[in-house]
Design a protein around this motif. Structure first.
Motif, PDB file in Angstrom:
ATOM      1  N   VAL A 208       0.834  -1.205   0.000  1.00 21.22           N
ATOM      2  CA  VAL A 208       0.000   0.000   0.000  1.00 21.22           C
ATOM      3  C   VAL A 208       0.871   1.258   0.000  1.00 21.22           C
ATOM      4  CG1 VAL A 208      -1.552   1.342   1.500  1.00 21.22           C
ATOM      5  CG2 VAL A 208      -2.011  -1.089   1.063  1.00 21.22           C
ATOM      6  N   SER A 209       0.449   2.277  -0.760  1.00 18.11           N
ATOM      7  CA  SER A 209       1.194   3.541  -0.762  1.00 18.11           C
ATOM      8  C   SER A 209       0.376   4.692  -0.178  1.00 18.11           C
ATOM      9  CB  SER A 209       1.651   3.898  -2.186  1.00 18.11           C
ATOM     10  OG  SER A 209       0.540   4.020  -3.054  1.00 18.11           O
ATOM     11  N   ILE A 210      -0.945   4.507  -0.082  1.00 16.01           N
ATOM     12  CA  ILE A 210      -1.821   5.538   0.495  1.00 16.01           C
ATOM     13  C   ILE A 210      -2.750   4.874   1.500  1.00 16.01           C
ATOM     14  CG2 ILE A 210      -3.552   7.323   0.025  1.00 16.01           C
ATOM     15  CD1 ILE A 210      -2.570   7.360  -2.903  1.00 16.01           C
ATOM     16  N   VAL A 211      -2.896   5.515   2.655  1.00 16.28           N
ATOM     17  CA  VAL A 211      -3.824   5.024   3.691  1.00 16.28           C
ATOM     18  C   VAL A 211      -4.852   6.115   3.963  1.00 16.28           C
ATOM     19  CG1 VAL A 211      -4.057   4.253   6.083  1.00 16.28           C
ATOM     20  CG2 VAL A 211      -2.056   3.572   4.746  1.00 16.28           C
ATOM     21  N   ILE A 212      -6.125   5.745   3.899  1.00 18.79           N
ATOM     22  CA  ILE A 212      -7.224   6.670   4.191  1.00 18.79           C
ATOM     23  C   ILE A 212      -7.916   6.195   5.464  1.00 18.79           C
ATOM     24  CG2 ILE A 212      -9.354   7.722   3.350  1.00 18.79           C
ATOM     25  CD1 ILE A 212      -8.498   6.994   0.511  1.00 18.79           C
ATOM     26  N   ALA A 213      -8.176   7.114   6.383  1.00 20.42           N
ATOM     27  CA  ALA A 213      -8.815   6.731   7.641  1.00 20.42           C
ATOM     28  C   ALA A 213      -9.870   7.740   8.066  1.00 20.42           C
ATOM     29  CB  ALA A 213      -7.771   6.595   8.748  1.00 20.42           C
ATOM     30  N   HIS A 214     -10.946   7.232   8.598  1.00 20.00           N
ATOM     31  CA  HIS A 214     -11.906   8.069   9.306  1.00 20.00           C
ATOM     32  C   HIS A 214     -11.220   8.507  10.598  1.00 20.00           C
ATOM     33  CE1 HIS A 214     -15.366   8.900  11.935  1.00 20.00           C
ATOM     34  NE2 HIS A 214     -16.041   9.141  10.820  1.00 20.00           N
ATOM     35  N   PRO A 215     -11.513   9.714  11.115  1.00 22.84           N
ATOM     36  CA  PRO A 215     -10.843  10.178  12.342  1.00 22.84           C
ATOM     37  C   PRO A 215     -10.922   9.195  13.509  1.00 22.84           C
ATOM     38  CG  PRO A 215     -12.029  11.993  11.328  1.00 22.84           C
ATOM     39  CD  PRO A 215     -12.376  10.770  10.536  1.00 22.84           C
TER      40      PRO A 215
ATOM     41  N   ARG B  28      -2.455   6.026  11.669  1.00 21.12           N
ATOM     42  CA  ARG B  28      -1.392   7.005  11.395  1.00 21.12           C
ATOM     43  C   ARG B  28      -0.005   6.477  11.775  1.00 21.12           C
ATOM     44  NH1 ARG B  28      -0.970  12.428  10.187  1.00 21.12           N
ATOM     45  NH2 ARG B  28      -3.167  12.928  10.579  1.00 21.12           N
ATOM     46  N   PRO B  29       0.154   5.812  12.943  1.00 24.67           N
ATOM     47  CA  PRO B  29       1.492   5.297  13.269  1.00 24.67           C
ATOM     48  C   PRO B  29       2.014   4.284  12.250  1.00 24.67           C
ATOM     49  CG  PRO B  29       0.083   5.319  15.225  1.00 24.67           C
ATOM     50  CD  PRO B  29      -0.799   5.610  14.056  1.00 24.67           C
ATOM     51  N   ILE B  30       1.118   3.461  11.702  1.00 20.97           N
ATOM     52  CA  ILE B  30       1.546   2.487  10.681  1.00 20.97           C
ATOM     53  C   ILE B  30       1.997   3.219   9.423  1.00 20.97           C
ATOM     54  CG2 ILE B  30       0.817   0.560   9.229  1.00 20.97           C
ATOM     55  CD1 ILE B  30      -1.226  -0.174  11.392  1.00 20.97           C
ATOM     56  N   ALA B  31       1.196   4.210   9.004  1.00 19.69           N
ATOM     57  CA  ALA B  31       1.548   4.981   7.810  1.00 19.69           C
ATOM     58  C   ALA B  31       2.891   5.686   7.995  1.00 19.69           C
ATOM     59  CB  ALA B  31       0.448   5.990   7.499  1.00 19.69           C
ATOM     60  N   GLN B  32       3.100   6.271   9.167  1.00 22.69           N
ATOM     61  CA  GLN B  32       4.360   6.970   9.439  1.00 22.69           C
ATOM     62  C   GLN B  32       5.535   5.993   9.460  1.00 22.69           C
ATOM     63  OE1 GLN B  32       3.341   9.018  13.098  1.00 22.69           O
ATOM     64  NE2 GLN B  32       2.764  10.898  12.002  1.00 22.69           N
ATOM     65  N   ALA B  33       5.317   4.826  10.080  1.00 20.51           N
ATOM     66  CA  ALA B  33       6.395   3.834  10.188  1.00 20.51           C
ATOM     67  C   ALA B  33       6.852   3.347   8.815  1.00 20.51           C
ATOM     68  CB  ALA B  33       5.941   2.660  11.044  1.00 20.51           C
ATOM     69  N   HIS B  34       5.939   3.353   7.847  1.00 26.07           N
ATOM     70  CA  HIS B  34       6.266   2.845   6.511  1.00 26.07           C
ATOM     71  C   HIS B  34       6.332   3.952   5.456  1.00 26.07           C
ATOM     72  CE1 HIS B  34       5.955  -1.351   7.822  1.00 26.07           C
ATOM     73  NE2 HIS B  34       4.948  -0.948   8.566  1.00 26.07           N
ATOM     74  N   ASN B  35       6.318   5.200   5.939  1.00 27.45           N
ATOM     75  CA  ASN B  35       6.460   6.364   5.058  1.00 27.45           C
ATOM     76  C   ASN B  35       5.393   6.387   3.958  1.00 27.45           C
ATOM     77  OD1 ASN B  35       7.727   8.784   4.333  1.00 27.45           O
ATOM     78  ND2 ASN B  35       9.036   7.757   2.817  1.00 27.45           N
ATOM     79  N   LEU B  36       4.140   6.209   4.374  1.00 28.03           N
ATOM     80  CA  LEU B  36       3.014   6.186   3.439  1.00 28.03           C
ATOM     81  C   LEU B  36       2.227   7.485   3.531  1.00 28.03           C
ATOM     82  CD1 LEU B  36       1.695   2.594   4.292  1.00 28.03           C
ATOM     83  CD2 LEU B  36       3.438   3.229   2.612  1.00 28.03           C
ATOM     84  N   ARG B  37       1.630   7.872   2.435  1.00 29.05           N
ATOM     85  CA  ARG B  37       0.752   9.033   2.447  1.00 29.05           C
ATOM     86  C   ARG B  37      -0.478   8.710   3.303  1.00 29.05           C
ATOM     87  NH1 ARG B  37      -2.513  11.435  -2.779  1.00 29.05           N
ATOM     88  NH2 ARG B  37      -3.566  13.159  -1.713  1.00 29.05           N
ATOM     89  N   PHE B  38      -0.829   9.625   4.194  1.00 27.84           N
ATOM     90  CA  PHE B  38      -1.949   9.390   5.119  1.00 27.84           C
ATOM     91  C   PHE B  38      -2.999  10.471   4.924  1.00 27.84           C
ATOM     92  CE2 PHE B  38      -4.065   9.739   9.291  1.00 27.84           C
ATOM     93  CZ  PHE B  38      -4.493   8.420   9.440  1.00 27.84           C
ATOM     94  N   ILE B  39      -4.248  10.046   4.706  1.00 25.45           N
ATOM     95  CA  ILE B  39      -5.351  10.978   4.457  1.00 25.45           C
ATOM     96  C   ILE B  39      -6.470  10.717   5.452  1.00 25.45           C
ATOM     97  CG2 ILE B  39      -7.110  11.712   2.787  1.00 25.45           C
ATOM     98  CD1 ILE B  39      -5.235  10.716   0.558  1.00 25.45           C
ATOM     99  N   LEU B  40      -6.957  11.761   6.071  1.00 24.88           N
ATOM    100  CA  LEU B  40      -8.139  11.652   6.930  1.00 24.88           C
ATOM    101  C   LEU B  40      -9.376  12.028   6.124  1.00 24.88           C
ATOM    102  CD1 LEU B  40      -7.047  13.213  10.353  1.00 24.88           C
ATOM    103  CD2 LEU B  40      -7.692  10.831   9.939  1.00 24.88           C
ATOM    104  N   THR B  41     -10.470  11.331   6.356  1.00 27.52           N
ATOM    105  CA  THR B  41     -11.700  11.642   5.620  1.00 27.52           C
ATOM    106  C   THR B  41     -12.258  13.008   5.996  1.00 27.52           C
ATOM    107  OG1 THR B  41     -13.024  10.477   7.280  1.00 27.52           O
ATOM    108  CG2 THR B  41     -12.334   9.213   5.349  1.00 27.52           C
ATOM    109  N   SER B  42     -11.760  13.569   7.091  1.00 32.11           N
ATOM    110  CA  SER B  42     -12.224  14.897   7.519  1.00 32.11           C
ATOM    111  C   SER B  42     -11.509  16.028   6.785  1.00 32.11           C
ATOM    112  CB  SER B  42     -12.015  15.050   9.029  1.00 32.11           C
ATOM    113  OG  SER B  42     -10.661  14.788   9.380  1.00 32.11           O
ATOM    114  N   GLU B  43     -10.475  15.700   6.011  1.00 27.65           N
ATOM    115  CA  GLU B  43      -9.745  16.728   5.256  1.00 27.65           C
ATOM    116  C   GLU B  43     -10.650  17.319   4.172  1.00 27.65           C
ATOM    117  OE1 GLU B  43      -6.097  15.222   3.653  1.00 27.65           O
ATOM    118  OE2 GLU B  43      -5.464  14.366   5.577  1.00 27.65           O
TER     119      GLU B  43
END
Length: 496
Positions: free
Chosen positions: A98-105, A112-127
């Motif tokens: 996976v290269s992008i992770v989308i999460a509801h708040p 977010r910690p998983i995305a950061q640990a693997h240097n992945l783009r992280f998007i919140l649905t609240s954005e």
């Protein structure tokens, strides 16, 4: 080209697509929101080119819009389970590349910690989403669309890859067999990281132009309240849900019971799947609802393959006959066709059969025989109808509609400092289909309670994989070759 589902949505325009406690959303709303999400994902790129996008979103409009947004941007959707612990989420995210992770708040803290640990783009649905829509790429039906993870006999879950064409074939087969129309209204109470909830309910409803009422989580009283409103035409669930609904009905007063029963009778179809339906549950539900539940058979790899008839007579314990556009055969251990009345392995061939196990060509090749997918399930044809006899492997457990690997659970349990050896088995249960149980050999001077083990295991396994019963033994039953005999372990639990 635009995906056919997108083109069909334009026809239904102002009709309600999704209804939630937050409000109602039309097909136009779904098209607009998904195009905004696709634009956001593209980030000035022309096409995601099958990049994997994992997402964890509660059941509702945002889930549907995100799924379509990923597809419209050219990505492969990887839905994550909302209740999985970090190790399981991280396994899927890393295995799928996976290269992008989308999460509801609500799920930011776990993802977010998983995305950061693997240097992945992280998007919140609240954005905030972009106001201007990008030119979205043409999507060929042969493109990969979805990766769902299913347990296999080798232990670790495998990523089942389906194309847009596979999904369309699965959907149109069910639309044909179950006569979906734009007048249908279905209540969605199923998990959305599972083919039952994604294809059988959500994708079919949106293809037909129907209204999909989505609940963020299952609650028996809430479901009964929705049914009692009398607007639903369809309902699909797993046996465990029907057991819970029966229990709630039995605790209601007589006037309420009559009201609920009358409301069920207004629906045109009620379906049960993902696990064997005990005859006692079927009969009790028929008494309550006046519906003889339609059972069907399918898998993550094939969609639905066999179904009881919508209009014809149904038989308890039978899953019916092959669905439209699906070929099914039964073979013996040598791959030879078996005569009617003789058990054999179910093999399936159709446009709905998956493309591959993600980056696992050996497992993919092993799963097919002369173009037929080998399900690993045993069945027999009686009076023209298929009856499922169970898994060929004792290491696959079906519990509450989920298929789990005993080997995967054993691997995790063996890492517990108090456990020397273990054997995980499925024990038949009227509510769950099978319960996950484990026989344990403990390290010297060690003790372990069920509550302690469950608390420890829930941090490492999905809750439906956590054993519900343990049995401490001096040694595990083994055959002359030293292999643990799982049937003997099951008998240990039955004799308690």
């Amino acid at each position: 080209m635009n995906l056919p589902a997108i083109e069909r949505a334009k026809i239904y325009d102002q009709q309600i697509a999704i209804a939630t406690t937050a409000g109602v959303f039309t097909y136009r709303d779904l098209l607009h929101a998904s195009s905004q999400i696709a634009t956001h994902l593209l980030e000035n790129n022309a096409d995601l080119q099958e990049r994997r996008v994992a997402f964890t979103i509660p059941s509702g409009f945002e889930y549907a819009a995100t799924l379509w947004g990923i597809w419209r941007a050219g990505g492969i959707a990887v839905p994550l389970c909302t209740v999985h612990p970090r190790p399981e989420l991280e396994y899927v995210i890393t295995n799928a590349g996976v290269s992008i992770v989308i999460a509801h708040p609500d799920f930011e803290d776990s993802l977010r910690p998983i995305a950061q640990a693997h240097n992945l783009r992280f998007i919140l649905t609240s954005e905030p989403l972009p106001d201007s829509i990008a030119l979205l790429p043409p999507i060929e039906l042969t493109r990969r669309a979805l990766i769902l993870y299913t347990s296999g006999t080798t232990g670790k879950p495998k990523g089942v890859v389906t194309t847009h064409q596979n999904i369309q074939a699965q959907v149109t087969s069910l639309i044909d067999a179950w006569e979906w129309t734009a007048r249908d209204r279905i209540l969605h109470v199923l998990p959305l990281h599972h083919i039952h909830g994604i294809v059988n309910v959500l994708a079919c409803a949106l293809w037909a132009g129907a209204e999909c009422q989505m609940l963020a989580k299952f609650d028996a009283e809430t479901v009964w309240n929705r049914i009692s409103e009398g607007h639903l035409t369809l309902f699909m669930a797993v046996p465990t849900i029907y057991v819970k609904l029966i229990n709630a009905w039995e605790h209601a007063d007589r006037e309420r019971q009559q009201q609920l029963s009358d409301s069920c009778a207004k629906m045109r179809l009620m379906v049960s799947g993902s696990a064997a339906l005990p005859v006692t549950v079927l009969e009790k539900w028929q008494t309550i609802s006046n519906h003889f539940l339609l059972e069907r058979y399918g898998m993550t790899e094939i969609g639905m393959a066999i179904s009881n008839s919508l209009h014809g007579q149904r038989t308890a314990g039978s899953v019916g006959t092959p669905l439209p556009q699906v070929e099914v055969r039964l073979v013996d251990e040598n791959g030879e066709l078996v005569p009617p009345g003789t058990p054999g392995e179910i093999q399936v061939k159709s446009q709905g059969v998956f493309l591959e196990y993600w980056q696992n060509p050996a497992a993919t090749a092993k799963a097919f025989q002369s173009g037929w997918f080998c399900t690993g399930d045993l069945a027999v044809v009686e009076d023209g109808n298929y009856r499922i006899l169970g898994r060929m492997s004792v290491d696959i457990i079906k519990t509450g509609g989920y298929k789990v690997s005993a080997l995967e659970i054993e691997e995790v349990l063996r890492s517990h400092p108090a456990i020397q050896e273990c054997a995980v088995v499925g024990v038949v249960d009227p509510e769950w289909g099978e319960r996950v149980c484990t026989a344990l050999v403990l390290e010297p001077q060690c003790q372990l309670t069920l509550a302690t083990l469950r608390s420890w295991a829930k941090e490492r396994l999905a809750v439906y994989k956590v054993p519900t019963q343990i049995l401490v033994v001096a040694e595990l039953p083994r055959n002359v070759m030293g292999k643990v005999t799982k049937p003997a372990v099951v008998e240990l639990f039955r004799s308690i």
